[in-house]
Scaffold this motif. Structure first.
Motif, mmCIF file in Angstrom:
data_model
loop_
_atom_site.group_PDB
_atom_site.id
_atom_site.type_symbol
_atom_site.label_atom_id
_atom_site.label_comp_id
_atom_site.label_asym_id
_atom_site.label_seq_id
_atom_site.Cartn_x
_atom_site.Cartn_y
_atom_site.Cartn_z
ATOM 1 N N LYS A 45 0.826 -1.207 0.000
ATOM 2 C CA LYS A 45 0.000 0.000 0.000
ATOM 3 C C LYS A 45 0.861 1.258 0.000
ATOM 4 N N THR A 46 2.069 1.157 0.512
ATOM 5 C CA THR A 46 2.981 2.298 0.547
ATOM 6 C C THR A 46 3.611 2.535 -0.823
ATOM 7 N N ALA A 47 4.016 1.456 -1.489
ATOM 8 C CA ALA A 47 4.664 1.559 -2.808
ATOM 9 C C ALA A 47 3.991 0.574 -3.768
ATOM 10 N N TYR A 85 14.821 -2.052 -3.692
ATOM 11 C CA TYR A 85 13.420 -2.033 -3.270
ATOM 12 C C TYR A 85 13.276 -1.482 -1.853
ATOM 13 N N ARG A 86 14.239 -1.738 -1.024
ATOM 14 C CA ARG A 86 14.242 -1.146 0.320
ATOM 15 C C ARG A 86 14.236 0.375 0.196
ATOM 16 N N ASP A 87 15.068 0.895 -0.705
ATOM 17 C CA ASP A 87 15.133 2.339 -0.911
ATOM 18 C C ASP A 87 13.840 2.885 -1.509
ATOM 19 N N LYS A 94 7.883 8.365 2.935
ATOM 20 C CA LYS A 94 7.973 9.763 3.380
ATOM 21 C C LYS A 94 6.732 10.570 3.002
ATOM 22 N N GLN A 95 6.042 10.159 1.925
ATOM 23 C CA GLN A 95 4.865 10.904 1.483
ATOM 24 C C GLN A 95 3.602 10.055 1.487
ATOM 25 N N ASN A 103 -1.089 5.735 11.545
ATOM 26 C CA ASN A 103 -0.069 5.998 12.572
ATOM 27 C C ASN A 103 1.085 4.999 12.511
ATOM 28 N N LEU A 104 1.542 4.727 11.307
ATOM 29 C CA LEU A 104 2.682 3.850 11.094
ATOM 30 C C LEU A 104 3.861 4.684 10.611
ATOM 31 N N ARG A 105 5.063 4.200 10.911
ATOM 32 C CA ARG A 105 6.242 4.969 10.522
ATOM 33 C C ARG A 105 7.413 4.026 10.232
ATOM 34 N N PHE A 106 8.034 4.222 9.077
ATOM 35 C CA PHE A 106 9.265 3.502 8.748
ATOM 36 C C PHE A 106 10.447 4.311 9.244
#
Length: 112
Positions: A45-47, A85-87, A94-95, A103-106
């Motif tokens: 969902k993030t990427a 892929y990690r990058d 970040k966006q 409320n999740l954060r890498f």
């Protein structure tokens, strides 16, 4: 010529290995959970551009520390098999509005 001590070499190796890792904080804990599938879903969902490849690229996933019974969930460490892929996940996070609303954060995994 500068030589490193054994401790210095270990620190450098640890730092190098951690370049393939990310930490995820804020993911609620459940007894008997499949944390790897949860993380893969969050990363998809993030990427969404690398959605199909993530199950193969995310190598190891586990919670850090012991179960404490605290209301605050333990962090999750994620090891990727490919740094590229990690990058991508790191930049997309970040966006990511999905992460903000849940409320999740890498975070990067730095050595102590």
């Amino acid at each position: 010529m500068v030589t490193l001590s054994k401790q210095g070499k270990l620190i450098n190796l640890s730092r190098y290995k951690r370049r393939w890792d990310l930490r995820l904080s804020g993911l609620s804990e459940e007894e008997g959970e499949d944390v790897r599938n949860k993380v893969i879903s969050i990363c998809q969902k993030t990427a969404p551009g690398c959605k199909e490849k993530l199950p193969d690229i995310i190598d190891t996933v586990h919670r850090l520390g012991r179960v404490t019974g605290s209301a605050r969930p333990r962090e999750v460490i994620i090891q990727f098999s490919m740094r590229h892929y990690r990058d991508m996940i790191w930049k997309a996070a970040k966006q990511s509005s999905f992460l903000k609303t849940h409320n999740l954060r890498f975070k990067e995994d730095f050595s102590p």
